[in-house]
Design an enzyme around this catalytic site. Structure first.
Site, PDB file in Angstrom:
ATOM      1  N   SER A  92       0.839  -1.195   0.000  1.00 50.38           N
ATOM      2  CA  SER A  92       0.000   0.000   0.000  1.00 50.38           C
ATOM      3  C   SER A  92       0.885   1.261   0.000  1.00 50.38           C
ATOM      4  O   SER A  92       1.675   1.444  -0.924  1.00 50.38           O
ATOM      5  CB  SER A  92      -0.963  -0.061   1.192  1.00 50.38           C
ATOM      6  OG  SER A  92      -2.010   0.862   1.018  1.00 50.38           O
ATOM      7  N   ASP A 108      -9.998  -5.515  -3.602  1.00 45.81           N
ATOM      8  CA  ASP A 108      -9.417  -4.478  -2.744  1.00 45.81           C
ATOM      9  C   ASP A 108     -10.337  -3.261  -2.739  1.00 45.81           C
ATOM     10  O   ASP A 108     -10.669  -2.715  -3.789  1.00 45.81           O
ATOM     11  CB  ASP A 108      -8.035  -4.124  -3.317  1.00 45.81           C
ATOM     12  CG  ASP A 108      -7.202  -3.254  -2.388  1.00 45.81           C
ATOM     13  OD1 ASP A 108      -7.765  -2.303  -1.820  1.00 45.81           O
ATOM     14  OD2 ASP A 108      -6.002  -3.517  -2.264  1.00 45.81           O
ATOM     15  N   HIS A 141      -7.552  -5.890   0.703  1.00 50.05           N
ATOM     16  CA  HIS A 141      -6.353  -5.095   1.008  1.00 50.05           C
ATOM     17  C   HIS A 141      -5.657  -5.549   2.295  1.00 50.05           C
ATOM     18  O   HIS A 141      -4.665  -4.959   2.704  1.00 50.05           O
ATOM     19  CB  HIS A 141      -6.774  -3.615   1.144  1.00 50.05           C
ATOM     20  CG  HIS A 141      -5.644  -2.631   0.997  1.00 50.05           C
ATOM     21  ND1 HIS A 141      -4.972  -2.441  -0.188  1.00 50.05           N
ATOM     22  CD2 HIS A 141      -5.055  -1.778   1.883  1.00 50.05           C
ATOM     23  CE1 HIS A 141      -4.029  -1.510  -0.028  1.00 50.05           C
ATOM     24  NE2 HIS A 141      -4.056  -1.096   1.221  1.00 50.05           N
TER      25      HIS A 141
END
Lengths: 281, 281
Positions: free
Chosen positions: A150, A226, A258
């Site tokens: 991320s 996600d 995610h």
């Protein structure tokens, strides 16, 4: 010691040692925590390292406790080094939103008040922590791979592209690939760097890739379920790699979100990817 | 639904699904949370389950996020079911010490006030949750293995020995093996069951093994750097197995402590151990 190095805890794990450490950072002017996993192979001599940069709201603890990388690092003979995501503490500025300030350093050196004093995460991540780790652990500083999740994927891509001499191998998981083009990135880039979009381009992986290329190939994993795809945009990185002629392995995983359940599912492939390149010629 | 069953969250993980769930328990009279990992093989039909009982202070979350069992369960085709360690909530009695009350149910049915109303963890763990899981998930209730860590190892050993018809395979990690003989166990046994040592023997794995034997073999892993060895006493279980003629594989691991770094290191061997016995004849 002058760097304030402290061992916080160590645990035997998969034949190696998982440790948590703290030191005083000159880059950030604060105490900084990090974790290192040393595989069994490190008992015989320095091993290559995979450097893992974490995402928004995380510390080094999240991937260390939940990522499950140790098993794979023990198999492949890689150390696993995880820094924190920002300076922290009472004297460090913060923001009410989790996307800015403590836990959200974006792996850059801030130039704007009130952030510029402590938020020097690029210098910390590229220079200071690797030098400390090299001095204190049996880790071969010439063989570092870089990955992250991320915001940490953003950090991995941008720092490797800007410092190709430091990092031999590169990958990302659910990475923010174009920080200057997405809401998750634009707010922090403006806060940390000011209003000039030219400054932002130096912290946008797609822009950097087009401008500088990359000496190797890149692995990028993305879950298709996600909930943050609007901030990640792997298709932009795919297009930039095609333009720049950089070989990209982009894997889209149906149904994955995610979370660290996704990170844990793919981290073994990333460890193997980096091991192949760090132990290769 | 009358049982108050709720899906709290699900995540794709190693080709299967990691879920967190809640229901209203008739045994404890409270909402109870649990987690289930379904491996990819469960898409084709019911799979055997490994039931993991957690230790003091834990919920189902600790092993689910930190244990790393999913990868191995995906390889071997086992579901992984993790209940909570006690009833919880404002109306549930508790104690100031973490070794008694909420988070410390010891997998028994309490007979003494104020615990007897809600602390029915034996009934919950052996009867209620398996029935619910069988009804709602593609899990073969005739093929359950039982394991656990620390207090959960105590739960696994005592419940399997008392209900051999329910559990085909058995193992423990850093288990409390003689609750009536160690400080960790005596306080809670007295609080939950009263002052009669005869009642405690029914919740002491070594005493149960001597009295009842076991239809299979047992795997027990213990870290030698475990700070809680005084409460665990694997040598007592070794002696009881020798007396009872029960084949025991006791592995002592130099340098390993009581943490989830140890659980994660050995959990794969436990999954394989149970898979071999649950998929066998």
């Amino acid at each position: 010691m002058s760097d304030g190095f402290e061992i916080l805890e160590t645990h035997r794990c998969f034949g190696g040692t998982q440790g948590f450490y703290q030191h005083r950072s000159t880059a950030t002017g604060t105490p900084m925590r990090f974790s290192v996993y040393l595989p069994p192979q490190a008992e015989k001599g320095p091993v290559p390292a995979l450097y893992y940069l974490s995402g928004l709201t995380c510390t080094a603890d999240n991937v260390t406790t939940k990522g499950g990388a140790q098993r794979y690092c023990a198999e492949h003979g890689l150390a696993f080094v995880a820094p924190d995501t920002s300076p922290r503490g009472d004297g460090v500025p913060d923001d009410a939103h989790w996307g800015l300030g403590q836990g959200a350093g974006f792996y850059l050196d801030a130039t704007q008040a009130p952030w510029a004093t402590h938020f020097k995460m690029a210098t910390y991540t590229v220079d200071e922590l690797p030098a400390l780790v090299k001095a204190r652990f049996p880790i071969d500083a010439d063989r570092w791979g870089l990955t992250g999740h991320s915001m940490g994927g953003h950090g991995a891509l941008t720092l490797a592209l800007k410092h190709p001499e430091r990092f031999r191998s590169l990958s990302g998981i659910s990475a923010i690939v174009a920080a200057s083009q997405v809401e998750w990135g634009r707010g922090p880039l403006r806060a940390y760097l000011g209003d000039d979009p030219a400054a932002w381009a130096e912290h946008d992986a797609c822009a950097l890739l087009r401008a500088r290329g990359w000496h190797g190939d890149v692995l990028l994993d993305q879950g298709e379920a996600d909930g943050f795809l609007d901030g990640l945009r792997p298709e932009l990185f795919e297009a930039a790699c095609a333009e720049a002629g950089v070989p990209l392995t982009l894997r889209r995983h149906a149904g994955y979100d995610h979370s660290y359940y996704f990170v844990g599912t793919v981290i073994g492939d990333h460890v193997a990817w980096h091991a192949e390149r760090l132990y290769g010629a």
